[in-house]
Design a protein around this motif. Structure first.
Motif, short mmCIF file in Angstrom:
data_model
loop_
_atom_site.label_atom_id
_atom_site.label_comp_id
_atom_site.label_asym_id
_atom_site.label_seq_id
_atom_site.Cartn_x
_atom_site.Cartn_y
_atom_site.Cartn_z
N ALA A 54 0.85 -1.19 0.00
CA ALA A 54 0.00 0.00 0.00
C ALA A 54 0.88 1.24 0.00
O ALA A 54 2.03 1.19 0.44
CB ALA A 54 -0.90 0.01 1.23
N SER A 55 0.36 2.33 -0.49
CA SER A 55 1.07 3.61 -0.46
C SER A 55 0.85 4.23 0.91
O SER A 55 -0.30 4.51 1.29
CB SER A 55 0.56 4.54 -1.55
N LYS A 56 1.93 4.41 1.66
CA LYS A 56 1.85 4.97 3.01
C LYS A 56 3.25 5.23 3.53
O LYS A 56 4.23 4.74 2.97
CB LYS A 56 1.11 4.02 3.94
N PRO A 57 3.37 5.96 4.63
CA PRO A 57 4.70 6.17 5.23
C PRO A 57 5.18 4.90 5.93
O PRO A 57 4.39 4.22 6.60
CB PRO A 57 4.48 7.29 6.25
N MET A 58 6.45 4.57 5.75
CA MET A 58 7.08 3.43 6.41
C MET A 58 8.39 3.91 7.03
O MET A 58 8.98 4.87 6.55
CB MET A 58 7.35 2.29 5.42
N TYR A 59 8.83 3.22 8.06
CA TYR A 59 10.03 3.63 8.79
C TYR A 59 11.10 2.55 8.68
O TYR A 59 11.05 1.53 9.35
CB TYR A 59 9.67 3.93 10.25
N PHE A 60 12.06 2.81 7.79
CA PHE A 60 13.14 1.86 7.53
C PHE A 60 14.27 2.07 8.54
O PHE A 60 14.61 3.20 8.90
CB PHE A 60 13.68 2.07 6.11
#
Length: 79
Positions: A54-60
């Motif tokens: 999904a298109s969304k913010p992720m924290y790598f």
């Protein structure tokens, strides 16, 4: 086993796009953090592929020591 370089002791916030593949840098030497630029070549490190559902913010992970690669699990708070 070699230890990765720690580019930063915090996660990288990235707005990911659904269906796109991302190659997370595991060595810590990439100039394109948190993603691979090939700097691992000649080492035992390999990038990790992850595909966004999904298109969304992720924290790598930025410290490269997470237990939930390629994402941040807070390990940076203990190093």
């Amino acid at each position: 086993m070699a230890e990765p370089t720690i580019p930063q002791k915090a996660p990288y916030a990235v707005d990911v796009e659904a269906g796109k593949k991302y190659w997370w840098c595991s060595c810590g030497k990439s100039a394109n953090q948190p993603f691979c630029d090939g700097s691992h070549k000649g080492s035992e490190f390999v990038p990790m592929m992850w595909e966004a559902e999904a298109s969304k913010p992720m924290y790598f992970c930025g410290c490269k020591k997470t237990g939930k690669a390629p994402f941040c699990d807070g390990t940076h708070n203990r190093i």
